[in-house]
Design a protein around this motif. Structure first.
Motif, mmCIF file in Angstrom:
data_model
loop_
_atom_site.group_PDB
_atom_site.id
_atom_site.type_symbol
_atom_site.label_atom_id
_atom_site.label_comp_id
_atom_site.label_asym_id
_atom_site.label_seq_id
_atom_site.Cartn_x
_atom_site.Cartn_y
_atom_site.Cartn_z
ATOM 1 N N THR A 176 7.222 -22.344 -1.032
ATOM 2 C CA THR A 176 6.915 -23.496 -0.214
ATOM 3 C C THR A 176 5.892 -23.113 0.829
ATOM 4 O O THR A 176 5.814 -21.945 1.252
ATOM 5 C CB THR A 176 8.192 -24.020 0.490
ATOM 6 N N TRP B 71 20.206 -29.792 5.623
ATOM 7 C CA TRP B 71 20.548 -30.134 4.244
ATOM 8 C C TRP B 71 19.953 -29.144 3.253
ATOM 9 O O TRP B 71 20.504 -28.923 2.184
ATOM 10 C CB TRP B 71 20.089 -31.558 3.932
ATOM 11 N N ARG B 72 18.828 -28.542 3.590
ATOM 12 C CA ARG B 72 18.287 -27.483 2.738
ATOM 13 C C ARG B 72 19.275 -26.330 2.665
ATOM 14 O O ARG B 72 19.496 -25.743 1.601
ATOM 15 C CB ARG B 72 16.936 -27.008 3.272
ATOM 16 N N ASN B 73 19.877 -25.984 3.802
ATOM 17 C CA ASN B 73 20.900 -24.935 3.806
ATOM 18 C C ASN B 73 22.114 -25.340 2.993
ATOM 19 O O ASN B 73 22.716 -24.520 2.292
ATOM 20 C CB ASN B 73 21.323 -24.628 5.246
ATOM 21 N N GLN C 122 22.256 -27.238 0.404
ATOM 22 C CA GLN C 122 21.951 -27.204 -1.024
ATOM 23 C C GLN C 122 21.709 -25.801 -1.557
ATOM 24 O O GLN C 122 21.745 -25.583 -2.764
ATOM 25 C CB GLN C 122 20.725 -28.080 -1.310
ATOM 26 N N SER C 123 21.472 -24.836 -0.670
ATOM 27 C CA SER C 123 21.180 -23.473 -1.098
ATOM 28 C C SER C 123 22.463 -22.741 -1.472
ATOM 29 O O SER C 123 23.441 -22.752 -0.724
ATOM 30 C CB SER C 123 20.452 -22.724 0.026
ATOM 31 N N TYR D 89 18.525 -19.865 7.079
ATOM 32 C CA TYR D 89 18.000 -19.875 5.713
ATOM 33 C C TYR D 89 17.226 -18.594 5.436
ATOM 34 O O TYR D 89 17.395 -17.957 4.390
ATOM 35 C CB TYR D 89 17.100 -21.094 5.530
#
Length: 292
Positions: free
Chosen positions: A13, A75-77, A79-80, A276
């Protein structure tokens, strides 16, 4: 361990953790300058000093963007699969950030767009959800690890909790009652909401203090120090707003200390980004040891 294997764990990214941190710090600095430069009041049509609508709109944009960005990073965390801490922690914190974003948008529309200052509005539903989700997420973060504080550290927690409670109690003593135009039911709801916000702020302050002391030291703990600082910033902004509305005559939104709401959203986002990055770094080191 080959370099190609190590690179496979790097996020593909353009928004690296370093860039996210720089953007967050830049956003907080711009917000501070905006509040400092443009928060002065001007004479209104009736001789009363007011703040321009465009200025209030800008403060809402700074605040909303900070909390929306924080919710995306949380939310990225969630989903990880490589995140160190419990994914439920970031789910609840992310939901709290989203709820605050929505509540702020609604409150801003009512205040700026409609020119109203209601005692109770639909925005309160989302602000209540914010405290419930945020408190749950931060509590889960503490319960997921064994808390082993020294006696002097518990004394610090007690002292800060007592001081925070006293400040909240003192400010609430001059709490403005609900408007007489409200129906009795809505007057009761207004009183319950006022005390809910005060108690929630104090509880978050205590949790943040325990978190700050328990997670101190080490690269991985840096993210939780940011989360604790975010809770402190939220407490400062909330207490100032309550003090201003209770003690200052005809208070208008947009005073300088309200910038701590922006700081709070920025710090929550930075905490999520650092967690993250720490999780990915730990994963790469662990995989490297397995390969050797």
């Amino acid at each position: 361990m080959s370099k190609s294997y190590d690179d496979s764990y790097k996020p593909k990214t353009i928004f690296t953790t370093q860039k996210i941190i720089l953007i967050s710090l830049g956003w907080a600095l711009l917000a501070l300058l905006y509040f400092l430069l443009f928060s002065a009041k001007i004479p209104g049509p009736n001789g009363q000093e007011i703040r321009e609508a465009w200025y209030l709109l800008g403060t809402n944009i700074f605040e909303a963007s900070a909390y929306l960005g924080a919710s995306v990073l949380c939310w990225r965390n969630w989903q990880s699969t490589q995140i160190i801490s419990s994914r439920k922690v970031w789910l609840f914190i992310g939901l709290g950030m989203l709820a605050y974003f929505i509540g702020g948008i609604i409150f801003g529309y009512i205040e700026i767009g409609l020119g109203q200052e209601p005692d109770v509005s639909i925005a309160d539903v989302f602000f209540v959800m914010t405290y419930l989700f945020l408190g749950t997420g931060m509590a889960l973060a503490l319960f997921s690890r064994r808390i082993n504080l020294e006696k002097w550290q518990w004394l610090i927690v007690f002292a800060i909790g007592a001081l925070g409670s006293f400040v909240a109690w003192f400010i609430s003593q001059q709490n403005q009652g609900p408007s007489a135009e409200l129906a009795p039911l809505w007057q009761q709801i207004k009183m319950v909401l006022d005390w809910f916000y005060v108690v929630s702020d104090v509880l978050l302050l205590i949790i943040a203090t325990i978190m700050l002391l328990a997670f101190w030291g080490g690269k991985v703990s840096l993210s939780w120090r940011m989360i604790a600082a975010a809770a402190f910033s939220l407490y400062i902004a909330d207490m100032w707003f309550k003090y201003a509305t209770n003690y200052l005559l005809d208070y208008q939104s947009g005073d300088i200390l309200e910038v701590f709401w922006v700081f709070s959203g920025v710090l929550f986002g930075m905490g999520a980004a650092l967690e993250y990055e720490a999780s990915l770094s730990l994963k790469r080191r662990t995989s490297g040891r397995k390969r050797t």
